[in-house]
Design a protein around this motif. Structure first.
Motif, PDB file in Angstrom:
ATOM      1  N   GLY A 116       0.792  -1.222   0.000  1.00  0.00           N
ATOM      2  CA  GLY A 116       0.000   0.000   0.000  1.00  0.00           C
ATOM      3  C   GLY A 116       0.820   1.265   0.000  1.00  0.00           C
ATOM      4  O   GLY A 116       0.280   2.352  -0.223  1.00  0.00           O
ATOM      5  N   ARG A 117       2.100   1.157   0.244  1.00  0.00           N
ATOM      6  CA  ARG A 117       2.979   2.318   0.182  1.00  0.00           C
ATOM      7  C   ARG A 117       3.757   2.398  -1.124  1.00  0.00           C
ATOM      8  O   ARG A 117       3.897   3.479  -1.695  1.00  0.00           O
ATOM      9  N   HIS A 118       4.255   1.251  -1.600  1.00  0.00           N
ATOM     10  CA  HIS A 118       5.248   1.295  -2.666  1.00  0.00           C
ATOM     11  C   HIS A 118       4.888   0.542  -3.951  1.00  0.00           C
ATOM     12  O   HIS A 118       5.604   0.672  -4.945  1.00  0.00           O
ATOM     13  N   VAL A 119       3.809  -0.229  -3.939  1.00  0.00           N
ATOM     14  CA  VAL A 119       3.418  -0.942  -5.160  1.00  0.00           C
ATOM     15  C   VAL A 119       2.196  -0.305  -5.781  1.00  0.00           C
ATOM     16  O   VAL A 119       2.182   0.018  -6.977  1.00  0.00           O
ATOM     17  N   TRP A 120       1.129  -0.088  -5.013  1.00  0.00           N
ATOM     18  CA  TRP A 120      -0.031   0.659  -5.510  1.00  0.00           C
ATOM     19  C   TRP A 120      -0.676   1.372  -4.347  1.00  0.00           C
ATOM     20  O   TRP A 120      -0.672   0.905  -3.217  1.00  0.00           O
ATOM     21  N   ARG A 121      -1.257   2.526  -4.615  1.00  0.00           N
ATOM     22  CA  ARG A 121      -1.795   3.373  -3.553  1.00  0.00           C
ATOM     23  C   ARG A 121      -3.271   3.690  -3.773  1.00  0.00           C
ATOM     24  O   ARG A 121      -3.829   4.517  -3.042  1.00  0.00           O
ATOM     25  N   THR A 122      -3.896   3.089  -4.743  1.00  0.00           N
ATOM     26  CA  THR A 122      -5.310   3.310  -5.016  1.00  0.00           C
ATOM     27  C   THR A 122      -6.012   1.969  -5.207  1.00  0.00           C
ATOM     28  O   THR A 122      -5.370   0.959  -5.512  1.00  0.00           O
ATOM     29  N   PRO A 123      -7.345   1.950  -5.055  1.00  0.00           N
ATOM     30  CA  PRO A 123      -8.083   0.708  -5.291  1.00  0.00           C
ATOM     31  C   PRO A 123      -8.044   0.248  -6.739  1.00  0.00           C
ATOM     32  O   PRO A 123      -8.262  -0.927  -7.014  1.00  0.00           O
ATOM     33  N   GLY A 124      -7.787   1.136  -7.665  1.00  0.00           N
ATOM     34  CA  GLY A 124      -7.745   0.755  -9.072  1.00  0.00           C
ATOM     35  C   GLY A 124      -9.107   0.817  -9.736  1.00  0.00           C
ATOM     36  O   GLY A 124     -10.135   1.029  -9.103  1.00  0.00           O
ATOM     37  N   ASP A 125      -9.121   0.629 -11.043  1.00  0.00           N
ATOM     38  CA  ASP A 125     -10.337   0.725 -11.852  1.00  0.00           C
ATOM     39  C   ASP A 125     -11.110  -0.600 -11.744  1.00  0.00           C
ATOM     40  O   ASP A 125     -10.574  -1.660 -12.077  1.00  0.00           O
ATOM     41  N   PRO A 126     -12.371  -0.567 -11.330  1.00  0.00           N
ATOM     42  CA  PRO A 126     -13.130  -1.820 -11.202  1.00  0.00           C
ATOM     43  C   PRO A 126     -13.310  -2.549 -12.528  1.00  0.00           C
ATOM     44  O   PRO A 126     -13.478  -3.772 -12.546  1.00  0.00           O
ATOM     45  N   ILE A 183       6.347  10.440 -11.628  1.00  0.00           N
ATOM     46  CA  ILE A 183       4.902  10.601 -11.640  1.00  0.00           C
ATOM     47  C   ILE A 183       4.446  10.853 -10.207  1.00  0.00           C
ATOM     48  O   ILE A 183       4.468   9.945  -9.363  1.00  0.00           O
ATOM     49  N   SER A 184       4.038  12.077  -9.917  1.00  0.00           N
ATOM     50  CA  SER A 184       3.657  12.449  -8.560  1.00  0.00           C
ATOM     51  C   SER A 184       2.464  11.628  -8.086  1.00  0.00           C
ATOM     52  O   SER A 184       1.510  11.404  -8.830  1.00  0.00           O
ATOM     53  N   GLY A 185       2.532  11.192  -6.845  1.00  0.00           N
ATOM     54  CA  GLY A 185       1.426  10.480  -6.230  1.00  0.00           C
ATOM     55  C   GLY A 185       1.335   9.009  -6.565  1.00  0.00           C
ATOM     56  O   GLY A 185       0.469   8.312  -6.028  1.00  0.00           O
ATOM     57  N   ALA A 186       2.201   8.511  -7.441  1.00  0.00           N
ATOM     58  CA  ALA A 186       2.121   7.114  -7.870  1.00  0.00           C
ATOM     59  C   ALA A 186       3.160   6.268  -7.157  1.00  0.00           C
ATOM     60  O   ALA A 186       4.236   6.742  -6.787  1.00  0.00           O
ATOM     61  N   ALA A 187       2.824   4.997  -6.995  1.00  0.00           N
ATOM     62  CA  ALA A 187       3.789   4.010  -6.545  1.00  0.00           C
ATOM     63  C   ALA A 187       4.261   3.233  -7.772  1.00  0.00           C
ATOM     64  O   ALA A 187       4.362   3.783  -8.868  1.00  0.00           O
ATOM     65  N   HIS A 188       4.532   1.937  -7.604  1.00  0.00           N
ATOM     66  CA  HIS A 188       5.098   1.133  -8.681  1.00  0.00           C
ATOM     67  C   HIS A 188       4.104   0.925  -9.834  1.00  0.00           C
ATOM     68  O   HIS A 188       4.478   0.986 -11.005  1.00  0.00           O
ATOM     69  N   ALA A 189       2.854   0.687  -9.488  1.00  0.00           N
ATOM     70  CA  ALA A 189       1.822   0.451 -10.506  1.00  0.00           C
ATOM     71  C   ALA A 189       1.277   1.790 -10.988  1.00  0.00           C
ATOM     72  O   ALA A 189       0.153   2.196 -10.663  1.00  0.00           O
ATOM     73  N   ILE A 190       2.052   2.489 -11.786  1.00  0.00           N
ATOM     74  CA  ILE A 190       1.727   3.861 -12.180  1.00  0.00           C
ATOM     75  C   ILE A 190       0.434   3.919 -12.985  1.00  0.00           C
ATOM     76  O   ILE A 190      -0.385   4.830 -12.807  1.00  0.00           O
ATOM     77  N   LEU A 191       0.215   2.946 -13.869  1.00  0.00           N
ATOM     78  CA  LEU A 191      -1.002   2.965 -14.675  1.00  0.00           C
ATOM     79  C   LEU A 191      -2.247   2.711 -13.830  1.00  0.00           C
ATOM     80  O   LEU A 191      -3.359   2.991 -14.276  1.00  0.00           O
ATOM     81  N   ARG A 192      -2.085   2.190 -12.646  1.00  0.00           N
ATOM     82  CA  ARG A 192      -3.197   2.028 -11.709  1.00  0.00           C
ATOM     83  C   ARG A 192      -3.400   3.289 -10.884  1.00  0.00           C
ATOM     84  O   ARG A 192      -4.526   3.746 -10.691  1.00  0.00           O
TER      85      ARG A 192
END
Length: 336
Positions: free
Chosen positions: A217-227, A307-316
């Motif tokens: 939740g800190r470094h791979v993805w920080r959002t729930p993503g697109d359903p 990319i500001s605000g993004a972790a590893h999964a930038i497209l997410r």
């Protein structure tokens, strides 16, 4: 993490979509703005023969259009193309090509360690290009896909117009150093649990999953993503990427014991065409921005973006921000 049940690694969670990031400590809402115009269904798909089997390829947009196609390589090894669907929002501008590497997603999964060689995965890229009859294209890749993008770009193929190397594994040494540094930034509770989960007497699966998710939740993805992406992933065949991941990286997340344990692509940096090369990392990326920027500085004339605000999964995490950069980079390289 130990991969044998009931434990799993981050790559399992990425590949199978099992993590519930809505409950992660730092999970946030998706990037604001209207929903991206994703193309869930391909305009065309096919199976392409490669060494070891056949790989699944999907295309959205016009391959014969005025702008060059973009192919983007997924991570893992073993994750599959589902997490890259945000790129199809660019299909009105240019053809978008996504595919599952061998032993991933909808591709054949022979599970043969003889196929798990970096050079074979690079040849796979060219097999896709030839099958689609593409003379020139742009190529990008993230994480392990960034490794393959580096390898492909270092060959300087005549077909390559522009190159995007996102959050890459450039060398195992640097990757593990980044992971160790970020792990030390976790609260002591999670650090201790992660240590115990890699020991001889690990705690419960729930405790290990919670500690792993603290890192996720800190470094791979920080959002729930697109359903819509989650639903698409759920409809894919049963996840098979753990075999190639274990074989190439290993069953423990924070150190490599597989065939990539001594991987070093740093000498390839000098062989890149810097004027056509863009390095990218997320602000909170496990491929730390300072590390990726340092690699970019070793390539004369290459560019770097955070990319500001993004972790590893930038497209997410930040799809709209990243898609703008991708679009501008491809157009720039088409202008020469």
């Amino acid at each position: 993490m130990h991969l044998a049940p009931p434990h799993w690694t981050r790559r399992d969670l990425i590949g199978a979509g099992l993590a519930t990031l809505a409950s992660a400590p730092l999970a946030r809402a998706a990037e604001p703005g209207r929903a991206l115009p994703l193309r869930i269904k391909p305009d065309r798909d096919l199976m392409v023969p490669v060494e070891g089997g056949s790989v699944y390829v999907r295309v959205n947009g016009d391959l014969a259009g005025p702008r060059l196609p973009l192919v983007y390589l997924h991570g893992g090894p073993g994750s599959g193309h589902a997490g890259l669907l945000a790129l199809t929002a660019l299909a009105d501008e240019r053809a978008i090509i996504l595919y599952d590497q061998l032993d991933s997603g909808r591709s054949d999964a022979p599970g043969d360690p003889r196929n798990w060689r970096v050079e074979r995965f690079v040849e796979e890229i060219e097999a896709v290009r030839r099958a689609l009859g593409i003379a020139r294209w742009h190529l990008g890749g993230g994480s392990w896909g960034g490794t393959l993008a580096l390898e492909y770009g270092a060959r300087r193929p005549a077909a390559l117009a522009g190159l995007i190397i996102q959050s890459p594994l450039v060398s195992t040494r640097s990757w593990i150093a980044d992971a160790a540094a970020l792990r030390q930034e976790l609260p002591a509770q999670w650090r201790g649990t992660l240590d115990a989960c890699e020991g001889d007497a690990p705690p419960s699966a729930a405790q290990c999953a919670a500690a792993d998710e603290a890192y996720l939740g800190r470094h791979v993805w920080r959002t729930p993503g697109d359903p819509r992406v989650a639903a698409y992933r759920a409809a894919l065949p049963a996840y098979a990427g753990d075999k190639v991941y274990n074989g190439m990286w290993g069953p423990v997340e924070f150190r490599a014991t597989g065939t990539l344990r001594d991987y070093n692509g740093e000498p390839l940096l000098a062989r890149l065409d810097g004027r056509r090369t863009l390095f990218v990392a997320g602000e909170f990326d496990e491929a730390r921005p300072q590390t990726v920027a340092g690699f970019a500085r070793r390539v004369p004339h290459a560019q770097y973006r955070t990319i500001s605000g993004a972790a590893h999964a930038i497209l997410r995490d930040k799809p709209e921000s990243y898609l703008r950069i991708i679009s501008e980079w491809c157009r720039r390289n088409e202008r020469g």
